[in-house]
Scaffold this active site. Structure first.
Site, mmCIF file in Angstrom:
data_model
loop_
_atom_site.group_PDB
_atom_site.id
_atom_site.type_symbol
_atom_site.label_atom_id
_atom_site.label_comp_id
_atom_site.label_asym_id
_atom_site.label_seq_id
_atom_site.Cartn_x
_atom_site.Cartn_y
_atom_site.Cartn_z
ATOM 1 N N GLU A 169 -14.383 -25.833 36.954
ATOM 2 C CA GLU A 169 -13.519 -25.715 38.132
ATOM 3 C C GLU A 169 -13.539 -27.008 38.926
ATOM 4 O O GLU A 169 -14.611 -27.564 39.169
ATOM 5 C CB GLU A 169 -13.963 -24.581 39.086
ATOM 6 C CG GLU A 169 -13.696 -23.190 38.608
ATOM 7 C CD GLU A 169 -14.143 -22.156 39.614
ATOM 8 O OE1 GLU A 169 -14.164 -22.448 40.825
ATOM 9 O OE2 GLU A 169 -14.515 -21.039 39.187
ATOM 10 N N ARG A 201 -9.433 -20.411 31.164
ATOM 11 C CA ARG A 201 -10.679 -19.759 31.585
ATOM 12 C C ARG A 201 -10.328 -18.580 32.481
ATOM 13 O O ARG A 201 -9.722 -18.759 33.530
ATOM 14 C CB ARG A 201 -11.570 -20.745 32.321
ATOM 15 C CG ARG A 201 -12.836 -20.128 32.922
ATOM 16 C CD ARG A 201 -13.698 -21.179 33.595
ATOM 17 N NE ARG A 201 -14.904 -20.597 34.158
ATOM 18 C CZ ARG A 201 -15.180 -20.560 35.467
ATOM 19 N NH1 ARG A 201 -14.302 -21.074 36.325
ATOM 20 N NH2 ARG A 201 -16.290 -20.005 35.907
ATOM 21 N N GLU A 224 -21.349 -18.906 38.971
ATOM 22 C CA GLU A 224 -21.905 -19.264 40.273
ATOM 23 C C GLU A 224 -22.882 -18.234 40.854
ATOM 24 O O GLU A 224 -22.604 -17.578 41.879
ATOM 25 C CB GLU A 224 -20.774 -19.539 41.267
ATOM 26 C CG GLU A 224 -19.875 -20.664 40.835
ATOM 27 C CD GLU A 224 -18.891 -21.066 41.899
ATOM 28 O OE1 GLU A 224 -18.792 -20.394 42.937
ATOM 29 O OE2 GLU A 224 -18.213 -22.080 41.708
ATOM 30 N N HIS A 260 -17.508 -12.733 37.280
ATOM 31 C CA HIS A 260 -16.997 -13.592 38.368
ATOM 32 C C HIS A 260 -16.941 -12.760 39.629
ATOM 33 O O HIS A 260 -15.895 -12.527 40.225
ATOM 34 C CB HIS A 260 -15.630 -14.152 38.011
ATOM 35 C CG HIS A 260 -15.262 -15.398 38.786
ATOM 36 N ND1 HIS A 260 -14.943 -16.602 38.192
ATOM 37 C CD2 HIS A 260 -15.161 -15.616 40.121
ATOM 38 C CE1 HIS A 260 -14.649 -17.487 39.136
ATOM 39 N NE2 HIS A 260 -14.781 -16.924 40.309
ATOM 40 N N TYR A 290 -16.422 -29.243 43.802
ATOM 41 C CA TYR A 290 -15.351 -29.382 44.782
ATOM 42 C C TYR A 290 -15.624 -30.519 45.758
ATOM 43 O O TYR A 290 -14.720 -31.264 46.134
ATOM 44 C CB TYR A 290 -15.129 -28.065 45.537
ATOM 45 C CG TYR A 290 -14.499 -27.010 44.663
ATOM 46 C CD1 TYR A 290 -15.277 -26.214 43.819
ATOM 47 C CD2 TYR A 290 -13.122 -26.833 44.632
ATOM 48 C CE1 TYR A 290 -14.696 -25.268 42.987
ATOM 49 C CE2 TYR A 290 -12.535 -25.880 43.808
ATOM 50 C CZ TYR A 290 -13.332 -25.105 42.984
ATOM 51 O OH TYR A 290 -12.767 -24.170 42.162
ATOM 52 N N ASN A 305 -18.782 -26.273 38.399
ATOM 53 C CA ASN A 305 -17.711 -26.126 39.384
ATOM 54 C C ASN A 305 -18.004 -27.111 40.505
ATOM 55 O O ASN A 305 -18.991 -26.945 41.230
ATOM 56 C CB ASN A 305 -17.665 -24.696 39.927
ATOM 57 C CG ASN A 305 -17.202 -23.698 38.882
ATOM 58 O OD1 ASN A 305 -16.815 -24.078 37.780
ATOM 59 N ND2 ASN A 305 -17.247 -22.423 39.215
HETATM 60 O O1 LIG Z 1 -12.976 -21.558 46.576
HETATM 61 C C1 LIG Z 1 -12.268 -21.962 45.441
HETATM 62 C C2 LIG Z 1 -12.946 -21.401 44.200
HETATM 63 C C3 LIG Z 1 -12.898 -19.882 44.094
HETATM 64 O O2 LIG Z 1 -11.574 -19.406 44.204
HETATM 65 C C4 LIG Z 1 -13.511 -19.470 42.738
HETATM 66 O O3 LIG Z 1 -13.392 -18.091 42.473
HETATM 67 C C5 LIG Z 1 -14.983 -19.822 42.710
HETATM 68 O O4 LIG Z 1 -15.491 -19.868 41.388
HETATM 69 C C6 LIG Z 1 -15.264 -21.098 43.450
HETATM 70 N N1 LIG Z 1 -16.443 -21.658 43.583
HETATM 71 C C7 LIG Z 1 -16.317 -22.686 44.423
HETATM 72 C C8 LIG Z 1 -17.490 -23.513 44.810
HETATM 73 N N2 LIG Z 1 -17.758 -23.546 46.173
HETATM 74 C C9 LIG Z 1 -17.786 -22.498 47.070
HETATM 75 C C10 LIG Z 1 -17.969 -22.789 48.396
HETATM 76 C C11 LIG Z 1 -17.985 -21.796 49.340
HETATM 77 C C12 LIG Z 1 -17.770 -20.492 48.966
HETATM 78 C C13 LIG Z 1 -17.572 -20.195 47.635
HETATM 79 C C14 LIG Z 1 -17.585 -21.200 46.672
HETATM 80 C C15 LIG Z 1 -15.003 -22.793 44.796
HETATM 81 N N3 LIG Z 1 -14.359 -21.801 44.159
#
Ligand SMILES: OC[C@@H]1[C@@H](O)[C@H](O)[C@@H](O)c2nc(CNc3ccccc3)cn21
Length: 464
Positions: free
Chosen positions: A369, A88, A177, A132, A305, A303
Protein backbone atom coordinates in the site's frame (compact mmCIF):
# COMPACT_ATOMS: atom_id res chain seq x y z
CA UNK A 1 23.02 17.50 -19.85
CA UNK A 2 26.53 17.01 -18.46
CA UNK A 3 29.47 15.71 -20.43
CA UNK A 4 32.30 13.76 -18.89
CA UNK A 5 34.98 13.03 -21.43
CA UNK A 6 33.28 11.71 -24.48
CA UNK A 7 30.37 10.34 -22.49
CA UNK A 8 27.29 12.42 -22.14
CA UNK A 9 25.53 11.52 -18.89
CA UNK A 10 21.81 11.85 -18.96
CA UNK A 11 20.66 14.47 -16.51
CA UNK A 12 18.20 12.07 -14.94
CA UNK A 13 18.96 8.40 -14.71
CA UNK A 14 16.52 5.93 -16.20
CA UNK A 15 13.54 5.19 -13.99
CA UNK A 16 12.92 1.76 -15.50
CA UNK A 17 11.87 -0.87 -12.96
CA UNK A 18 13.18 -4.46 -13.10
CA UNK A 19 11.70 -6.85 -15.60
CA UNK A 20 8.83 -8.71 -13.96
CA UNK A 21 8.19 -5.98 -11.39
CA UNK A 22 4.60 -6.37 -10.18
CA UNK A 23 2.31 -3.37 -10.60
CA UNK A 24 -1.05 -3.48 -8.89
CA UNK A 25 -3.71 -1.89 -6.74
CA UNK A 26 -5.16 -2.75 -3.36
CA UNK A 27 -8.51 -2.70 -1.59
CA UNK A 28 -10.14 -4.38 1.42
CA UNK A 29 -13.44 -6.18 1.85
CA UNK A 30 -15.21 -3.97 4.37
CA UNK A 31 -14.13 -0.83 2.52
CA UNK A 32 -15.55 -1.72 -0.90
CA UNK A 33 -17.87 -4.75 -0.90
CA UNK A 34 -21.09 -3.54 0.71
CA UNK A 35 -23.79 -6.27 0.71
CA UNK A 36 -23.23 -6.34 4.46
CA UNK A 37 -26.41 -8.34 5.11
CA UNK A 38 -26.53 -10.44 1.96
CA UNK A 39 -25.95 -14.09 1.14
CA UNK A 40 -25.41 -15.18 4.70
CA UNK A 41 -22.72 -12.72 5.73
CA UNK A 42 -22.48 -12.29 9.49
CA UNK A 43 -21.68 -9.01 11.32
CA UNK A 44 -18.09 -7.89 11.80
CA UNK A 45 -16.70 -5.59 14.48
CA UNK A 46 -16.73 -2.80 11.91
CA UNK A 47 -20.46 -3.28 11.26
CA UNK A 48 -20.95 -2.83 15.01
CA UNK A 49 -18.40 -0.04 15.55
CA UNK A 50 -19.67 2.03 12.61
CA UNK A 51 -23.06 2.15 14.32
CA UNK A 52 -21.59 3.58 17.52
CA UNK A 53 -22.60 7.25 17.58
CA UNK A 54 -19.64 9.45 16.71
CA UNK A 55 -17.34 6.56 15.83
CA UNK A 56 -17.29 7.21 12.07
CA UNK A 57 -17.50 10.59 10.35
CA UNK A 58 -21.00 11.33 9.14
CA UNK A 59 -22.26 8.10 10.67
CA UNK A 60 -21.03 6.30 7.53
CA UNK A 61 -21.02 2.50 7.43
CA UNK A 62 -19.83 -0.20 5.05
CA UNK A 63 -23.39 -1.40 4.41
CA UNK A 64 -23.18 -0.43 0.71
CA UNK A 65 -19.68 1.04 0.23
CA UNK A 66 -18.70 0.69 -3.45
CA UNK A 67 -21.20 -2.16 -3.98
CA UNK A 68 -18.27 -4.20 -5.22
CA UNK A 69 -20.06 -7.38 -4.17
CA UNK A 70 -22.38 -6.81 -7.14
CA UNK A 71 -20.10 -4.74 -9.40
CA UNK A 72 -16.97 -6.92 -9.28
CA UNK A 73 -17.09 -7.70 -13.01
CA UNK A 74 -17.10 -3.98 -13.87
CA UNK A 75 -14.29 -3.38 -11.41
CA UNK A 76 -12.18 -6.18 -12.86
CA UNK A 77 -12.70 -4.69 -16.33
CA UNK A 78 -11.49 -1.37 -14.92
CA UNK A 79 -8.38 -3.06 -13.47
CA UNK A 80 -7.69 -4.71 -16.83
CA UNK A 81 -8.09 -1.39 -18.65
CA UNK A 82 -5.32 0.03 -16.46
CA UNK A 83 -3.07 -2.94 -17.18
CA UNK A 84 -2.81 -4.04 -13.53
CA UNK A 85 -0.65 -7.14 -13.08
CA UNK A 86 -1.98 -7.85 -9.59
CA UNK A 87 -4.98 -6.98 -7.45
CA UNK A 88 -4.74 -7.10 -3.67
CA UNK A 89 -8.08 -7.71 -1.98
CA UNK A 90 -9.17 -9.09 1.37
CA UNK A 91 -11.58 -11.88 2.20
CA UNK A 92 -14.38 -11.01 4.60
CA UNK A 93 -14.10 -13.56 7.42
CA UNK A 94 -17.75 -13.08 8.50
CA UNK A 95 -18.85 -13.69 4.89
CA UNK A 96 -17.06 -17.06 4.97
CA UNK A 97 -17.78 -18.03 8.58
CA UNK A 98 -20.64 -15.84 9.87
CA UNK A 99 -19.83 -16.71 13.50
CA UNK A 100 -16.08 -16.75 12.98
CA UNK A 101 -15.88 -20.49 13.56
CA UNK A 102 -17.77 -23.61 12.68
CA UNK A 103 -20.11 -23.73 9.70
CA UNK A 104 -18.84 -22.26 6.43
CA UNK A 105 -21.23 -20.10 4.42
CA UNK A 106 -20.97 -21.49 0.88
CA UNK A 107 -22.41 -18.34 -0.72
CA UNK A 108 -19.69 -16.32 0.99
CA UNK A 109 -16.92 -18.48 -0.41
CA UNK A 110 -18.66 -18.52 -3.80
CA UNK A 111 -18.14 -14.75 -4.12
CA UNK A 112 -14.37 -15.10 -3.84
CA UNK A 113 -14.44 -18.03 -6.23
CA UNK A 114 -16.11 -15.80 -8.81
CA UNK A 115 -13.74 -12.93 -8.08
CA UNK A 116 -10.59 -15.04 -8.44
CA UNK A 117 -11.85 -16.67 -11.64
CA UNK A 118 -12.66 -13.23 -13.05
CA UNK A 119 -9.22 -11.89 -12.18
CA UNK A 120 -7.47 -14.84 -13.78
CA UNK A 121 -9.59 -14.52 -16.92
CA UNK A 122 -8.47 -10.88 -17.08
CA UNK A 123 -4.82 -11.87 -16.65
CA UNK A 124 -4.60 -10.30 -13.20
CA UNK A 125 -2.86 -12.10 -10.33
CA UNK A 126 -4.96 -12.30 -7.14
CA UNK A 127 -3.11 -11.19 -3.99
CA UNK A 128 -5.34 -12.54 -1.21
CA UNK A 129 -5.33 -10.89 2.23
CA UNK A 130 -7.02 -13.11 4.79
CA UNK A 131 -7.59 -10.46 7.47
CA UNK A 132 -8.10 -6.74 6.94
CA UNK A 133 -9.68 -5.79 10.30
CA UNK A 134 -13.22 -7.21 9.91
CA UNK A 135 -13.26 -9.70 12.80
CA UNK A 136 -16.58 -11.58 13.09
CA UNK A 137 -18.53 -9.94 15.89
CA UNK A 138 -19.26 -13.31 17.49
CA UNK A 139 -15.53 -13.75 18.17
CA UNK A 140 -15.27 -10.24 19.58
CA UNK A 141 -18.17 -11.11 21.89
CA UNK A 142 -15.97 -13.95 23.16
CA UNK A 143 -13.03 -11.60 23.79
CA UNK A 144 -11.80 -10.83 20.29
CA UNK A 145 -8.07 -10.48 19.71
CA UNK A 146 -7.43 -10.13 23.45
CA UNK A 147 -8.06 -13.86 23.86
CA UNK A 148 -5.71 -16.52 22.52
CA UNK A 149 -8.49 -18.70 21.11
CA UNK A 150 -9.15 -16.17 18.33
CA UNK A 151 -5.71 -16.91 16.87
CA UNK A 152 -6.63 -20.56 16.50
CA UNK A 153 -10.01 -19.72 14.96
CA UNK A 154 -8.16 -17.52 12.45
CA UNK A 155 -5.86 -20.35 11.42
CA UNK A 156 -8.90 -22.57 10.83
CA UNK A 157 -10.55 -19.85 8.73
CA UNK A 158 -7.32 -19.34 6.78
CA UNK A 159 -7.26 -23.04 5.98
CA UNK A 160 -10.86 -22.97 4.76
CA UNK A 161 -10.19 -20.09 2.37
CA UNK A 162 -6.85 -21.43 1.20
CA UNK A 163 -8.25 -24.90 0.52
CA UNK A 164 -11.02 -23.36 -1.60
CA UNK A 165 -8.87 -20.97 -3.65
CA UNK A 166 -5.35 -22.44 -3.64
CA UNK A 167 -5.81 -24.14 -6.99
CA UNK A 168 -6.00 -20.67 -8.57
CA UNK A 169 -4.57 -18.16 -6.06
CA UNK A 170 -1.01 -18.59 -4.83
CA UNK A 171 -0.14 -15.28 -3.15
CA UNK A 172 -1.32 -15.04 0.44
CA UNK A 173 -1.09 -12.37 3.11
CA UNK A 174 -2.23 -13.50 6.54
CA UNK A 175 -2.82 -10.24 8.42
CA UNK A 176 -2.96 -6.62 7.31
CA UNK A 177 -1.36 -4.25 9.83
CA UNK A 178 -1.57 -5.93 13.25
CA UNK A 179 -0.46 -2.63 14.85
CA UNK A 180 -3.56 -0.79 13.63
CA UNK A 181 -5.92 -3.64 14.50
CA UNK A 182 -4.50 -3.84 18.05
CA UNK A 183 -3.31 -0.38 19.10
CA UNK A 184 -6.05 1.61 17.37
CA UNK A 185 -8.75 -1.00 17.94
CA UNK A 186 -8.04 -2.05 21.53
CA UNK A 187 -5.72 0.74 22.77
CA UNK A 188 -6.80 4.10 21.43
CA UNK A 189 -10.32 2.91 20.63
CA UNK A 190 -10.55 4.92 17.40
CA UNK A 191 -10.95 1.78 15.30
CA UNK A 192 -13.17 -1.27 15.84
CA UNK A 193 -13.92 -2.70 18.34
CA UNK A 194 -13.35 0.67 20.05
CA UNK A 195 -11.78 -0.60 23.27
CA UNK A 196 -9.35 1.50 25.31
CA UNK A 197 -6.93 -0.59 27.29
CA UNK A 198 -3.16 -0.59 26.81
CA UNK A 199 -2.91 -4.10 28.24
CA UNK A 200 -5.56 -5.30 25.80
CA UNK A 201 -3.71 -3.65 22.92
CA UNK A 202 -0.56 -5.64 23.74
CA UNK A 203 -2.58 -8.85 24.17
CA UNK A 204 -4.30 -8.24 20.82
CA UNK A 205 -1.01 -7.49 19.06
CA UNK A 206 0.49 -10.73 20.28
CA UNK A 207 -2.55 -12.83 19.40
CA UNK A 208 -2.72 -11.25 15.93
CA UNK A 209 0.92 -12.20 15.42
CA UNK A 210 0.26 -15.68 16.80
CA UNK A 211 -2.65 -15.88 14.34
CA UNK A 212 -0.23 -14.95 11.56
CA UNK A 213 2.18 -17.71 12.57
CA UNK A 214 -0.49 -20.37 12.99
CA UNK A 215 -2.08 -19.47 9.66
CA UNK A 216 1.28 -19.34 7.88
CA UNK A 217 2.06 -22.81 9.23
CA UNK A 218 -1.37 -24.11 8.13
CA UNK A 219 -0.94 -22.68 4.62
CA UNK A 220 2.63 -23.99 4.34
CA UNK A 221 1.45 -27.47 5.34
CA UNK A 222 -1.14 -27.23 2.55
CA UNK A 223 1.59 -26.38 0.02
CA UNK A 224 1.46 -22.58 -0.13
CA UNK A 225 4.71 -21.09 -1.43
CA UNK A 226 4.02 -17.36 -1.40
CA UNK A 227 3.08 -16.42 2.16
CA UNK A 228 3.49 -12.92 3.55
CA UNK A 229 2.58 -10.56 6.34
CA UNK A 230 1.73 -6.91 5.70
CA UNK A 231 2.89 -4.27 8.17
CA UNK A 232 2.34 -0.52 8.36
CA UNK A 233 5.89 0.65 8.83
CA UNK A 234 7.38 4.10 9.04
CA UNK A 235 10.73 5.71 9.76
CA UNK A 236 10.44 7.27 13.23
CA UNK A 237 12.24 10.61 13.07
CA UNK A 238 13.00 13.49 15.42
CA UNK A 239 12.71 16.79 13.50
CA UNK A 240 15.18 18.55 15.81
CA UNK A 241 18.57 19.67 14.41
CA UNK A 242 20.41 18.11 17.35
CA UNK A 243 18.23 15.49 19.05
CA UNK A 244 19.02 15.04 22.72
CA UNK A 245 18.98 11.83 24.73
CA UNK A 246 15.31 12.26 25.61
CA UNK A 247 14.47 12.73 21.92
CA UNK A 248 16.38 9.59 21.00
CA UNK A 249 14.61 7.68 23.76
CA UNK A 250 11.28 8.82 22.33
CA UNK A 251 12.32 7.61 18.87
CA UNK A 252 13.40 4.26 20.33
CA UNK A 253 10.10 3.75 22.16
CA UNK A 254 7.87 4.60 19.21
CA UNK A 255 10.04 2.62 16.79
CA UNK A 256 9.82 -0.38 19.12
CA UNK A 257 6.03 -0.21 19.36
CA UNK A 258 5.24 0.66 15.74
CA UNK A 259 7.92 -1.20 13.80
CA UNK A 260 10.12 -3.59 15.77
CA UNK A 261 7.26 -5.18 17.79
CA UNK A 262 6.11 -6.80 14.55
CA UNK A 263 9.26 -6.94 12.43
CA UNK A 264 11.38 -8.57 15.13
CA UNK A 265 8.62 -11.04 16.04
CA UNK A 266 7.91 -12.15 12.47
CA UNK A 267 11.50 -12.13 11.17
CA UNK A 268 13.58 -12.86 14.29
CA UNK A 269 11.23 -14.51 16.76
CA UNK A 270 11.88 -11.83 19.39
CA UNK A 271 10.26 -8.77 20.91
CA UNK A 272 11.93 -5.44 21.75
CA UNK A 273 12.36 -4.62 25.44
CA UNK A 274 9.35 -2.28 25.55
CA UNK A 275 7.12 -5.22 24.58
CA UNK A 276 8.88 -7.82 26.72
CA UNK A 277 8.39 -5.70 29.83
CA UNK A 278 4.63 -5.68 29.27
CA UNK A 279 4.62 -9.36 28.38
CA UNK A 280 6.32 -10.30 31.64
CA UNK A 281 3.61 -8.44 33.56
CA UNK A 282 0.65 -9.74 31.58
CA UNK A 283 1.80 -13.32 31.08
CA UNK A 284 0.07 -13.63 27.69
CA UNK A 285 3.19 -14.69 25.78
CA UNK A 286 3.75 -18.41 26.17
CA UNK A 287 6.88 -20.46 25.59
CA UNK A 288 7.03 -21.38 21.92
CA UNK A 289 4.78 -18.58 20.71
CA UNK A 290 7.56 -16.55 19.12
CA UNK A 291 8.83 -19.60 17.27
CA UNK A 292 5.36 -20.02 15.78
CA UNK A 293 5.17 -16.32 14.92
CA UNK A 294 8.55 -16.46 13.17
CA UNK A 295 7.29 -19.02 10.68
CA UNK A 296 9.31 -18.43 7.48
CA UNK A 297 7.55 -16.08 5.07
CA UNK A 298 8.31 -15.60 1.41
CA UNK A 299 7.99 -11.83 1.35
CA UNK A 300 7.10 -8.90 3.60
CA UNK A 301 4.32 -6.52 2.63
CA UNK A 302 4.95 -2.88 3.47
CA UNK A 303 2.23 -0.27 3.77
CA UNK A 304 4.01 3.08 3.69
CA UNK A 305 2.32 6.46 3.72
CA UNK A 306 4.58 8.81 5.69
CA UNK A 307 7.24 8.96 8.44
CA UNK A 308 6.26 9.30 12.10
CA UNK A 309 7.81 12.33 13.79
CA UNK A 310 8.46 12.43 17.53
CA UNK A 311 10.34 14.50 20.07
CA UNK A 312 10.67 14.64 23.83
CA UNK A 313 8.08 16.94 25.37
CA UNK A 314 8.06 16.95 29.19
CA UNK A 315 4.48 16.96 30.41
CA UNK A 316 3.00 15.72 27.11
CA UNK A 317 0.17 13.24 27.81
CA UNK A 318 0.45 9.64 26.69
CA UNK A 319 -0.75 8.94 23.16
CA UNK A 320 -3.03 5.93 23.74
CA UNK A 321 -1.89 4.41 20.45
CA UNK A 322 1.62 4.29 21.94
CA UNK A 323 1.44 3.11 25.55
CA UNK A 324 4.24 4.59 27.66
CA UNK A 325 4.53 7.68 25.46
CA UNK A 326 3.87 10.22 28.19
CA UNK A 327 6.46 12.99 27.64
CA UNK A 328 6.53 12.35 23.91
CA UNK A 329 5.08 14.73 21.33
CA UNK A 330 4.11 13.83 17.78
CA UNK A 331 4.76 17.18 16.12
CA UNK A 332 3.60 18.42 12.76
CA UNK A 333 6.46 19.18 10.41
CA UNK A 334 6.90 21.77 7.69
CA UNK A 335 5.95 19.55 4.77
CA UNK A 336 3.03 19.47 2.36
CA UNK A 337 0.23 17.26 3.61
CA UNK A 338 -2.53 15.11 2.12
CA UNK A 339 -6.24 15.47 2.87
CA UNK A 340 -5.61 13.19 5.86
CA UNK A 341 -3.14 15.74 7.24
CA UNK A 342 -0.34 13.24 6.68
CA UNK A 343 3.04 14.72 5.67
CA UNK A 344 4.30 13.95 2.16
CA UNK A 345 7.85 12.59 2.50
CA UNK A 346 8.81 10.18 -0.28
CA UNK A 347 12.38 9.86 1.00
CA UNK A 348 10.90 8.05 3.99
CA UNK A 349 10.04 5.16 1.70
CA UNK A 350 13.62 4.88 0.48
CA UNK A 351 14.86 5.06 4.07
CA UNK A 352 12.42 2.38 5.18
CA UNK A 353 13.25 0.02 2.33
CA UNK A 354 16.99 0.44 2.94
CA UNK A 355 16.48 -0.27 6.64
CA UNK A 356 14.64 -3.49 5.91
CA UNK A 357 17.27 -4.49 3.35
CA UNK A 358 19.99 -3.89 5.98
CA UNK A 359 18.26 -5.36 9.03
CA UNK A 360 16.47 -8.26 7.37
CA UNK A 361 18.56 -9.27 4.37
CA UNK A 362 17.12 -11.90 2.09
CA UNK A 363 13.48 -10.99 2.68
CA UNK A 364 11.80 -9.97 -0.60
CA UNK A 365 9.72 -6.83 -0.18
CA UNK A 366 6.48 -5.64 -1.76
CA UNK A 367 4.97 -2.22 -1.25
CA UNK A 368 1.43 -3.47 -0.65
CA UNK A 369 0.00 0.00 0.00
CA UNK A 370 1.08 3.53 -0.86
CA UNK A 371 -1.25 6.35 -1.80
CA UNK A 372 -2.90 9.56 -0.73
CA UNK A 373 -6.24 11.15 -0.10
CA UNK A 374 -7.00 14.46 -1.74
CA UNK A 375 -10.25 16.37 -2.15
CA UNK A 376 -11.09 15.15 -5.64
CA UNK A 377 -13.95 16.82 -7.50
CA UNK A 378 -15.18 15.72 -10.94
CA UNK A 379 -15.35 18.48 -13.53
CA UNK A 380 -18.47 19.15 -15.60
CA UNK A 381 -17.02 16.85 -18.27
CA UNK A 382 -16.63 14.02 -15.75
CA UNK A 383 -12.86 14.34 -15.71
CA UNK A 384 -11.23 14.14 -12.28
CA UNK A 385 -7.99 16.06 -12.30
CA UNK A 386 -5.83 14.94 -9.37
CA UNK A 387 -2.35 16.37 -9.98
CA UNK A 388 -1.49 16.22 -6.29
CA UNK A 389 -2.03 12.46 -6.25
CA UNK A 390 0.08 12.04 -9.39
CA UNK A 391 2.79 14.07 -7.70
CA UNK A 392 2.56 11.95 -4.56
CA UNK A 393 2.70 8.66 -6.47
CA UNK A 394 5.51 9.80 -8.76
CA UNK A 395 7.57 10.95 -5.81
CA UNK A 396 7.13 7.63 -4.03
CA UNK A 397 7.87 5.60 -7.13
CA UNK A 398 11.10 7.56 -7.55
CA UNK A 399 11.83 6.78 -3.90
CA UNK A 400 11.16 3.09 -4.52
CA UNK A 401 13.40 3.20 -7.58
CA UNK A 402 16.21 4.72 -5.52
CA UNK A 403 15.95 1.77 -3.14
CA UNK A 404 16.03 -0.68 -6.04
CA UNK A 405 19.13 1.08 -7.40
CA UNK A 406 20.73 0.57 -3.97
CA UNK A 407 20.12 -3.17 -4.17
CA UNK A 408 16.83 -3.57 -2.30
CA UNK A 409 14.92 -6.67 -3.38
CA UNK A 410 11.64 -4.90 -4.09
CA UNK A 411 9.29 -7.10 -6.10
CA UNK A 412 6.22 -4.95 -6.55
CA UNK A 413 4.14 -1.87 -5.83
CA UNK A 414 0.39 -1.78 -5.23
CA UNK A 415 -1.28 1.58 -5.07
CA UNK A 416 -3.80 2.34 -2.35
CA UNK A 417 -6.40 2.34 -3.61
CA UNK A 418 -8.10 1.17 -6.81
CA UNK A 419 -11.36 2.84 -5.78
CA UNK A 420 -12.42 5.60 -3.45
CA UNK A 421 -13.85 3.67 -0.52
CA UNK A 422 -14.89 3.57 3.16
CA UNK A 423 -11.91 5.14 4.92
CA UNK A 424 -12.60 3.64 8.34
CA UNK A 425 -13.24 6.31 11.00
CA UNK A 426 -13.12 8.99 8.29
CA UNK A 427 -15.97 7.41 6.35
CA UNK A 428 -16.43 8.25 2.66
CA UNK A 429 -15.18 11.81 2.94
CA UNK A 430 -11.58 10.82 2.33
CA UNK A 431 -10.85 9.65 -1.20
CA UNK A 432 -7.73 7.48 -1.78
CA UNK A 433 -8.77 5.96 -5.08
CA UNK A 434 -7.17 6.38 -8.48
CA UNK A 435 -10.76 5.83 -9.58
CA UNK A 436 -13.44 8.20 -8.30
CA UNK A 437 -16.64 6.63 -6.96
CA UNK A 438 -19.85 8.64 -7.13
CA UNK A 439 -21.67 7.03 -4.23
CA UNK A 440 -25.01 8.47 -5.36
CA UNK A 441 -25.10 6.17 -8.37
CA UNK A 442 -21.95 4.04 -7.96
CA UNK A 443 -20.43 5.39 -11.17
CA UNK A 444 -16.69 4.79 -11.45
CA UNK A 445 -14.69 7.68 -12.97
CA UNK A 446 -10.98 6.97 -13.61
CA UNK A 447 -9.04 9.97 -12.30
CA UNK A 448 -6.09 11.44 -14.17
CA UNK A 449 -3.90 9.45 -11.77
CA UNK A 450 -5.41 6.21 -13.10
CA UNK A 451 -4.39 7.09 -16.64
CA UNK A 452 -1.00 8.21 -15.41
CA UNK A 453 -0.54 4.93 -13.47
CA UNK A 454 -1.56 2.93 -16.56
CA UNK A 455 1.29 4.66 -18.39
CA UNK A 456 3.74 3.76 -15.63
CA UNK A 457 2.65 0.14 -15.89
CA UNK A 458 2.85 0.12 -19.67
CA UNK A 459 6.43 1.44 -19.68
CA UNK A 460 7.36 -0.44 -16.49
CA UNK A 461 8.57 2.73 -14.90
CA UNK A 462 8.57 6.49 -14.85
CA UNK A 463 9.54 8.77 -17.65
CA UNK A 464 13.19 9.65 -17.15
O1 LIG B 1 -5.74 5.07 5.50
C1 LIG B 1 -5.50 4.59 4.21
C2 LIG B 1 -5.30 3.08 4.26
C3 LIG B 1 -6.54 2.30 4.68
O2 LIG B 1 -7.65 2.63 3.88
C4 LIG B 1 -6.22 0.79 4.58
O3 LIG B 1 -7.34 -0.03 4.81
C5 LIG B 1 -5.15 0.42 5.58
O4 LIG B 1 -4.52 -0.81 5.25
C6 LIG B 1 -4.14 1.52 5.76
N1 LIG B 1 -3.10 1.47 6.55
C7 LIG B 1 -2.54 2.68 6.55
C8 LIG B 1 -1.34 2.97 7.39
N2 LIG B 1 -1.50 4.00 8.31
C9 LIG B 1 -2.56 4.22 9.17
C10 LIG B 1 -2.55 5.37 9.92
C11 LIG B 1 -3.59 5.66 10.77
C12 LIG B 1 -4.67 4.82 10.85
C13 LIG B 1 -4.69 3.67 10.09
C14 LIG B 1 -3.63 3.36 9.24
C15 LIG B 1 -3.23 3.50 5.70
N3 LIG B 1 -4.22 2.74 5.20
Amino acid sequence: MTTVGSTTTARTASQAFPAGFVWGAATAAYQIEGAAHEDGRGPSIWDTFARRPGAVAGGDTGDVACDHYHRWREDIALMASLGLGAYRFSVSWPRVQPDGSGPVNPRGLDFYDRLVDGLLEAGITPYVTLYHWDLPQALEDAGGWTVRDTAYRFAEYAGVVHDRLADRADTWTTINEPWVASFLGYGAGVHAPGRTSADDAFRAAHHLMLAHGLAARRLREAGAERISLTLNLAPVLCPADAPGEADLAAVELVDSLLNRQFLDAALRGSYPDAVLERARRLGHVRDGDLAVIAQPIDSLGINYYNPTYVRAAPGAPENPAFPGSAGVAFPSVDLPTTAMGWPIAPDGLTELLLRLHRDHPGVPLVVTENGAAFDDVPGPDGRVADPARIGYLEGHLRAAHAALAAGVDLRGYLVWSLLDNFEWAEGYGKRFGIVYVDYADQRRLPKDSARWYAGVIARNGLEA
